[in-house]
Design an enzyme around this catalytic site. Structure first.
Site, PDB file in Angstrom:
ATOM      1  N   SER A 134      -3.111  -0.026   0.863  1.00  0.00           N
ATOM      2  CA  SER A 134      -3.097   0.026   2.320  1.00  0.00           C
ATOM      3  C   SER A 134      -3.008   1.440   2.887  1.00  0.00           C
ATOM      4  O   SER A 134      -3.864   2.285   2.631  1.00  0.00           O
ATOM      5  CB  SER A 134      -1.949  -0.863   2.827  1.00  0.00           C
ATOM      6  OG  SER A 134      -2.103  -1.166   4.190  1.00  0.00           O
ATOM      7  N   ASP A 185      -7.950 -11.529   2.523  1.00  0.00           N
ATOM      8  CA  ASP A 185      -7.761 -10.289   3.276  1.00  0.00           C
ATOM      9  C   ASP A 185      -9.107  -9.692   3.664  1.00  0.00           C
ATOM     10  O   ASP A 185      -9.789  -9.105   2.827  1.00  0.00           O
ATOM     11  CB  ASP A 185      -6.971  -9.288   2.421  1.00  0.00           C
ATOM     12  CG  ASP A 185      -6.812  -7.933   3.093  1.00  0.00           C
ATOM     13  OD1 ASP A 185      -6.862  -7.887   4.342  1.00  0.00           O
ATOM     14  OD2 ASP A 185      -6.628  -6.934   2.375  1.00  0.00           O
ATOM     15  N   HIS A 211      -3.306  -9.511   2.232  1.00  0.00           N
ATOM     16  CA  HIS A 211      -3.393  -8.047   2.171  1.00  0.00           C
ATOM     17  C   HIS A 211      -2.448  -7.463   1.121  1.00  0.00           C
ATOM     18  O   HIS A 211      -2.835  -6.609   0.346  1.00  0.00           O
ATOM     19  CB  HIS A 211      -3.078  -7.475   3.552  1.00  0.00           C
ATOM     20  CG  HIS A 211      -3.318  -6.001   3.665  1.00  0.00           C
ATOM     21  ND1 HIS A 211      -4.561  -5.428   3.502  1.00  0.00           N
ATOM     22  CD2 HIS A 211      -2.470  -4.976   3.921  1.00  0.00           C
ATOM     23  CE1 HIS A 211      -4.476  -4.116   3.660  1.00  0.00           C
ATOM     24  NE2 HIS A 211      -3.212  -3.811   3.910  1.00  0.00           N
TER      25      HIS A 211
END
Length: 233
Positions: A134, A185, A211
């Site tokens: 991320s 995701d 995610h």
């Protein structure tokens, strides 16, 4: 601005753990801080106990709502050390125990590749494998694509900023990569469309995971990660 906000750790059932538990036999754990470009960054480290030489180093980064503690609570640090690797997780600038440190770039913008290079030097890591979920893509991607980058392997987990790297820069990367994302995701699929330009990559898609797929399916995450690392030995 990147629209995704990682869920907070308490929303995912992560509970703090203190020190080494009885299940940590054969693993040494340490925590401390390093000086990086004039600022203090916190880290946690796990490595094989008893002076056993580690195979190589693994540097773990994290998302915006997480920290090095995520990898401790999930058991990733322990499993890596148990398998013979030196595993080091840092708290990125402005987050976790490094919250007083100023980030070298605004969130969602690429940080200079020299930042992670300085982290690697301060921790005295041999060329590491970098795990980058991320938010941490803003740090790892410039480091990965820098000329002469010293990386043994790269494990991006739906990182941000993949659209900010030129196709020619992706194509020039020789580092083996394991691209990881959950099939639930959308951002994982979006990042994959860019990351698949890496010449030497394999893919781990976690069915039913979101995610933070490593939290949704930790056993599959650890199995896939360890298999990839074994292939780099």
């Amino acid at each position: 601005m990147w629209p995704y906000v990682d869920p907070a750790p308490h929303q995912l059932g992560l509970e703090p753990t203190a020190g080494a538990s009885p299940g940590m036999a054969g693993v040494e754990q340490h925590e401390g801080s390093i000086q990086v470009q004039g600022q203090n960054l916190f880290f946690r480290e796990a490595l094989p106990r008893g002076g056993q030489a580690a195979h190589f180093s693994v540097l773990l980064l994290h998302g915006i709502r997480f920290s090095s503690e995520t990898w401790q609570n999930l058991g990733t640090l322990y499993k890596l050390a148990q398998a013979g690797y030196r595993a080091v997780a840092i708290d990125l600038p402005g987050l976790g125990h490094s919250r007083e440190a100023a980030a070298p770039a605004p969130i969602g913008e690429l940080a200079p590749g020299s930042f992670l290079s300085a982290v690697v030097d301060a921790l005295e890591l041999d060329p590491p494998v970098v795990i980058s979920p991320s938010l941490s893509g803003m740090y790892s991607l410039p480091f990965l694509t820098a000329p002469g980058s010293q990386l043994r392997g790269y494990v991006p987990v739906a990182p941000i900023c993949t659209d900010k790297i030129k196709a020619a820069d992706y194509a020039s990367v020789k580092t083996p990569a394991l691209i990881v994302y959950g099939d639930q995701d959308p951002m994982g699929q979006t990042s994959f469309e860019h990351l698949k330009q890496l010449p030497n990559h394999r893919v781990l898609v976690m069915v039913g995971a979101g995610h933070s797929c490593y939290l949704d399916k930790p056993e599959e995450w650890h199995a896939g990660l360890l298999d990839f690392l074994q292939g780099l030995a």
